[in-house]
Design a protein around this motif. Sequence first.
Motif, PDB file in Angstrom:
ATOM      1  N   ALA A  77      42.310  16.396  48.147  1.00 27.56           N
ATOM      2  CA  ALA A  77      41.826  16.663  49.494  1.00 27.56           C
ATOM      3  C   ALA A  77      40.405  16.121  49.629  1.00 27.56           C
ATOM      4  N   PRO A  78      39.969  15.861  50.842  1.00 32.10           N
ATOM      5  CA  PRO A  78      38.602  15.348  51.042  1.00 32.10           C
ATOM      6  C   PRO A  78      37.569  16.263  50.404  1.00 32.10           C
ATOM      7  N   GLY A  79      36.710  15.686  49.595  1.00 37.26           N
ATOM      8  CA  GLY A  79      35.638  16.441  48.977  1.00 37.26           C
ATOM      9  C   GLY A  79      36.050  17.306  47.807  1.00 37.26           C
ATOM     10  N   LYS A  80      37.301  17.196  47.387  1.00 38.63           N
ATOM     11  CA  LYS A  80      37.786  18.028  46.287  1.00 38.63           C
ATOM     12  C   LYS A  80      38.324  17.173  45.158  1.00 38.63           C
ATOM     13  N   GLN A  81      38.508  17.812  44.005  1.00 36.14           N
ATOM     14  CA  GLN A  81      39.062  17.102  42.860  1.00 36.14           C
ATOM     15  C   GLN A  81      40.580  16.977  42.989  1.00 36.14           C
TER      16      GLN A  81
END
Length: 115
Positions: free
Chosen positions: A40-44
């Motif tokens: 997901a955006p901004g996540k691992q």
Amino acid sequence: QVQLVESGGGLVQAGGSLRLSCASSGSIFMLNAMGWYRQAPGKQRELVATITSGGSTHYADSVKGRFTISGESAKNLVSLQMDSLKPEDTGVYYCNVQSSFTNYWGKGTLVTVSS
């Protein structure tokens, strides 16, 4: 060199369904497991579901009961049926195939779930 190609991503409303597919460009020997991961955006990047060559499956808690993974080891294919999609399922979904020698990754397909 073997490449994995994902397909089936897109935009869907919450509660809808999508089916992702992954195919390899060539044969993969000593295949151990296939799976799907997402980022997901901004996540691992995180595991979504895996299936072994023997057919055993494993799902992330967040998708249990909603997603179903299926595979055809002989054809190096793996699919992910995603039902009851939620906005938090949004992300780039990556196909993964693990052999005894190499870990293969696809380039990803974008899934966007609107609320």
